[in-house]
Scaffold this motif. Structure first.
Motif, PDB file in Angstrom:
ATOM      1  N   ASP A   1       0.855  -1.188   0.000  1.00 20.58           N
ATOM      2  CA  ASP A   1       0.000   0.000   0.000  1.00 20.58           C
ATOM      3  C   ASP A   1       0.893   1.241   0.000  1.00 20.58           C
ATOM      4  O   ASP A   1       1.924   1.263   0.700  1.00 20.58           O
ATOM      5  CB  ASP A   1      -0.874   0.061   1.259  1.00 20.58           C
ATOM      6  N   LEU A   2       0.473   2.266  -0.744  1.00 22.32           N
ATOM      7  CA  LEU A   2       1.104   3.589  -0.650  1.00 22.32           C
ATOM      8  C   LEU A   2       0.055   4.543  -0.097  1.00 22.32           C
ATOM      9  O   LEU A   2      -1.042   4.680  -0.671  1.00 22.32           O
ATOM     10  CB  LEU A   2       1.597   4.061  -2.023  1.00 22.32           C
ATOM     11  N   GLN A   3       0.397   5.219   1.012  1.00 26.09           N
ATOM     12  CA  GLN A   3      -0.545   6.113   1.689  1.00 26.09           C
ATOM     13  C   GLN A   3       0.089   7.484   1.891  1.00 26.09           C
ATOM     14  O   GLN A   3       1.317   7.623   1.889  1.00 26.09           O
ATOM     15  CB  GLN A   3      -0.943   5.542   3.053  1.00 26.09           C
ATOM     16  N   ASN A   4      -0.762   8.494   2.063  1.00 28.53           N
ATOM     17  CA  ASN A   4      -0.233   9.813   2.421  1.00 28.53           C
ATOM     18  C   ASN A   4       0.006   9.876   3.922  1.00 28.53           C
ATOM     19  O   ASN A   4      -0.166   8.875   4.645  1.00 28.53           O
ATOM     20  CB  ASN A   4      -1.157  10.931   1.938  1.00 28.53           C
ATOM     21  N   ASN A   5       0.367  11.047   4.424  1.00 25.09           N
ATOM     22  CA  ASN A   5       0.795  11.145   5.826  1.00 25.09           C
ATOM     23  C   ASN A   5      -0.348  11.029   6.825  1.00 25.09           C
ATOM     24  O   ASN A   5      -0.112  10.923   8.040  1.00 25.09           O
ATOM     25  CB  ASN A   5       1.537  12.458   6.069  1.00 25.09           C
TER      26      ASN A   5
ATOM     27  N   THR B   1      -1.120  -2.697  -4.642  1.00 20.52           N
ATOM     28  CA  THR B   1      -1.097  -3.867  -5.518  1.00 20.52           C
ATOM     29  C   THR B   1      -2.341  -4.697  -5.238  1.00 20.52           C
ATOM     30  O   THR B   1      -2.693  -4.953  -4.081  1.00 20.52           O
ATOM     31  CB  THR B   1       0.167  -4.702  -5.287  1.00 20.52           C
ATOM     32  N   ILE B   2      -2.984  -5.153  -6.293  1.00 18.27           N
ATOM     33  CA  ILE B   2      -4.294  -5.785  -6.136  1.00 18.27           C
ATOM     34  C   ILE B   2      -4.184  -7.206  -5.607  1.00 18.27           C
ATOM     35  O   ILE B   2      -4.949  -7.624  -4.731  1.00 18.27           O
ATOM     36  CB  ILE B   2      -5.039  -5.776  -7.484  1.00 18.27           C
TER      37      ILE B   2
ATOM     38  N   PRO C   1       2.381  -9.754   4.200  1.00 17.89           N
ATOM     39  CA  PRO C   1       2.246 -10.998   3.424  1.00 17.89           C
ATOM     40  C   PRO C   1       0.799 -11.253   3.042  1.00 17.89           C
ATOM     41  O   PRO C   1      -0.137 -10.812   3.715  1.00 17.89           O
ATOM     42  CB  PRO C   1       2.764 -12.069   4.378  1.00 17.89           C
ATOM     43  N   GLY C   2       0.650 -11.931   1.924  1.00 19.15           N
ATOM     44  CA  GLY C   2      -0.688 -12.300   1.488  1.00 19.15           C
ATOM     45  C   GLY C   2      -1.295 -13.370   2.383  1.00 19.15           C
ATOM     46  O   GLY C   2      -0.655 -13.882   3.318  1.00 19.15           O
ATOM     47  N   ARG C   3      -2.531 -13.715   2.099  1.00 23.56           N
ATOM     48  CA  ARG C   3      -3.248 -14.670   2.934  1.00 23.56           C
ATOM     49  C   ARG C   3      -2.524 -16.024   2.938  1.00 23.56           C
ATOM     50  O   ARG C   3      -2.137 -16.541   1.896  1.00 23.56           O
ATOM     51  CB  ARG C   3      -4.670 -14.833   2.392  1.00 23.56           C
ATOM     52  N   ASN C   4      -2.353 -16.548   4.147  1.00 24.72           N
ATOM     53  CA  ASN C   4      -1.742 -17.869   4.371  1.00 24.72           C
ATOM     54  C   ASN C   4      -0.315 -17.986   3.827  1.00 24.72           C
ATOM     55  O   ASN C   4       0.124 -19.065   3.422  1.00 24.72           O
ATOM     56  CB  ASN C   4      -2.618 -18.976   3.763  1.00 24.72           C
TER      57      ASN C   4
ATOM     58  N   THR D   1       6.892 -11.001  -6.767  1.00 22.41           N
ATOM     59  CA  THR D   1       7.517  -9.750  -7.252  1.00 22.41           C
ATOM     60  C   THR D   1       6.414  -8.839  -7.754  1.00 22.41           C
ATOM     61  O   THR D   1       5.500  -9.272  -8.476  1.00 22.41           O
ATOM     62  CB  THR D   1       8.515 -10.016  -8.396  1.00 22.41           C
ATOM     63  N   ASP D   2       6.485  -7.579  -7.380  1.00 25.83           N
ATOM     64  CA  ASP D   2       5.488  -6.609  -7.823  1.00 25.83           C
ATOM     65  C   ASP D   2       6.043  -5.205  -7.596  1.00 25.83           C
ATOM     66  O   ASP D   2       7.078  -5.024  -6.932  1.00 25.83           O
ATOM     67  CB  ASP D   2       4.176  -6.782  -7.062  1.00 25.83           C
ATOM     68  N   TYR D   3       5.341  -4.224  -8.146  1.00 28.24           N
ATOM     69  CA  TYR D   3       5.815  -2.840  -7.976  1.00 28.24           C
ATOM     70  C   TYR D   3       4.641  -1.884  -8.065  1.00 28.24           C
ATOM     71  O   TYR D   3       3.567  -2.198  -8.600  1.00 28.24           O
ATOM     72  CB  TYR D   3       6.876  -2.481  -9.013  1.00 28.24           C
ATOM     73  N   ILE D   4       4.882  -0.669  -7.520  1.00 28.15           N
ATOM     74  CA  ILE D   4       3.945   0.450  -7.603  1.00 28.15           C
ATOM     75  C   ILE D   4       4.696   1.634  -8.206  1.00 28.15           C
ATOM     76  O   ILE D   4       5.814   1.945  -7.774  1.00 28.15           O
ATOM     77  CB  ILE D   4       3.416   0.849  -6.205  1.00 28.15           C
TER      78      ILE D   4
END
Length: 404
Positions: free
Chosen positions: A344-348, A356-357, A381-384, A362-365
């Protein structure tokens, strides 16, 4: 028998002197022989006074329509490998304004003046184009090792462009007859980067990200043509030009190892993104810019690598950073051999900007044009998925990256 030339003015003076001498000596009796001699002399004097010296006929060859008193104006040049060769001929690209080609000006005085242009090269096929004082294309020559063409022109300043196939290397000679000035080469500049490398993590592909490399440069004249070329021996590439507002002015993103852009723009500071054709591709490149340009600079940015570890499936890691300039891209890249993750990318204040959905190894924003301020990166981490180690790479213009 050869005739000896004589000076008719000297001969005329001798006759006058002889007559005066006879009068002075008061010679009255003249025998028959002397009389004939005097008649001969006096007749010669009279004939001499009426003589006309013949004029030699001109043997200077005449060229129809071109006054012989006008000079042949000559210019020569060479396209070299170090400068990237020629800029392209009309049959390849309609834009003849690139300064990778040679551009000249000359003056015409008077109306209906016949101007003959001749171009030759011993190395490559060449071609020329002629523009009138309003900047309108009025003619092009044929392409070949030698060509010539005549134009009937009115008074004004004209521009001639000598061109060859894009990246061709060789010499040429241009001759122009019927103009009233020498051929003046229009000055331009060539900006070149040293050989650069996207590094072991590779470039960012076709997205606006600091995984790619950015440069700024200045266009010094209004409404002038610039030619930007990018070349890599290792990988496919893409190149983009941004205006002063950060909007795409021109781009060439079809993946090949040589790309170029021809653009007409007003004076100001512009930005170039030198990109890989695909995200993560590694390799080197060189950047060249031709035109009325100045002050090529690499835009500074930061890259940080974080090594993290989750102890269980409920672990959540939060990082913060300060994004410094306005309208700057931020790129966050995750990889793990042990577990899939979500970012997740969030503001302050904790509002989500993007994420990321699905969970992946490996992934990127990538988020473009973020305003300056504090941001938070949340990785879990994702589920399980359970425990595992991961790597986080962050690219942008930021400071004070830390784990909360």
């Amino acid at each position: 028998m050869a005739l000896t030339p004589f000076n008719t003015l000297d001969f005329d003076w001798d006759c006058n002197f002889l007559v005066k001498t006879f009068k002075k000596l008061k010679i009255v009796k003249i025998n028959h022989t002397l009389s004939l001699f005097l008649v001969f002399i006096l007749a010669g004097c009279a004939i001499n006074r009426e003589a006309v010296i013949p004029q030699t006929a001109s043997t200077t060859p005449q060229v129809p329509g071109i006054p012989t008193e006008e000079k042949i104006r000559t210019a020569s040049g060479e396209w070299t490998t170090a400068r990237g060769g020629a800029g392209g001929a009309p049959y390849q690209d309609p834009n003849l304004n690139t300064f990778k080609n040679f551009q000249y000006t000359f003056d015409v005085v008077g109306s209906n003046k016949v101007v003959k242009m001749s171009l030759s090269s011993s190395d490559i096929d060449v071609q020329f184009a002629l523009y009138n004082p309003l900047g309108e294309l009025i003619g092009t020559s044929s392409s070949g090792r030698s060509s010539s063409q005549s134009f009937t022109l009115n008074e004004g300043k004209y521009r001639a462009v000598v061109c060859a196939a894009r990246r061709a290397v060789g010499k040429f000679v241009l001759n122009v007859v019927g103009v009233n000035s020498d051929l003046g080469l229009i000055p331009s500049q060539t900006l070149q980067s040293d050989t650069q490398n996207w590094g072991p993590l590779g470039g960012g592909g076709k997205e606006k990200t600091f995984k790619n490399h950015f440069y700024t440069f200045e266009i010094t004249d209004d409404n002038t043509s610039i030619d930007v070329e990018l070349e890599s021996p290792d990988t496919d590439i893409a190149v983009y030009i941004y205006d002063e507002l950060g909007q795409v002015l021109n781009s060439n993103f079809f993946s090949e190892r040589y790309r170029f852009l021809l653009t007409v723009a007003k004076k100001g500071v512009y930005t170039i993104m030198a990109a890989t054709g695909n995200r993560g591709s590694v390799g080197s490149y060189r950047l060249n810019i031709f035109g009325k340009v100045n002050d090529l600079k690499r835009v500074e940015s930061q890259v940080a690598t974080i090594k993290g570890n989750w102890i269980n499936n409920n672990s959540v890691d939060t990082y913060s950073l300060q994004l410094n300039p306005n309208s700057s891209p931020l790129d966050i890249e995750f990889s793990s051999a042990d577990a899939k993750a979500i970012m997740d990318l969030q503001n302050n204040v904790g509002s989500r900007i993007t994420y990321t959905i699905t969970s992946k190894n490996t992934d990127y924003i990538v988020r473009d044009n973020l305003p300056k301020g504090e941001y938070r990166i949340i990785v879990y981490p994702g589920r399980n998925q359970g425990a595992g180690a991961y790597t986080l790479n962050v690219y942008g213009q930021f400071s004070d990256l830390k784990k909360l």
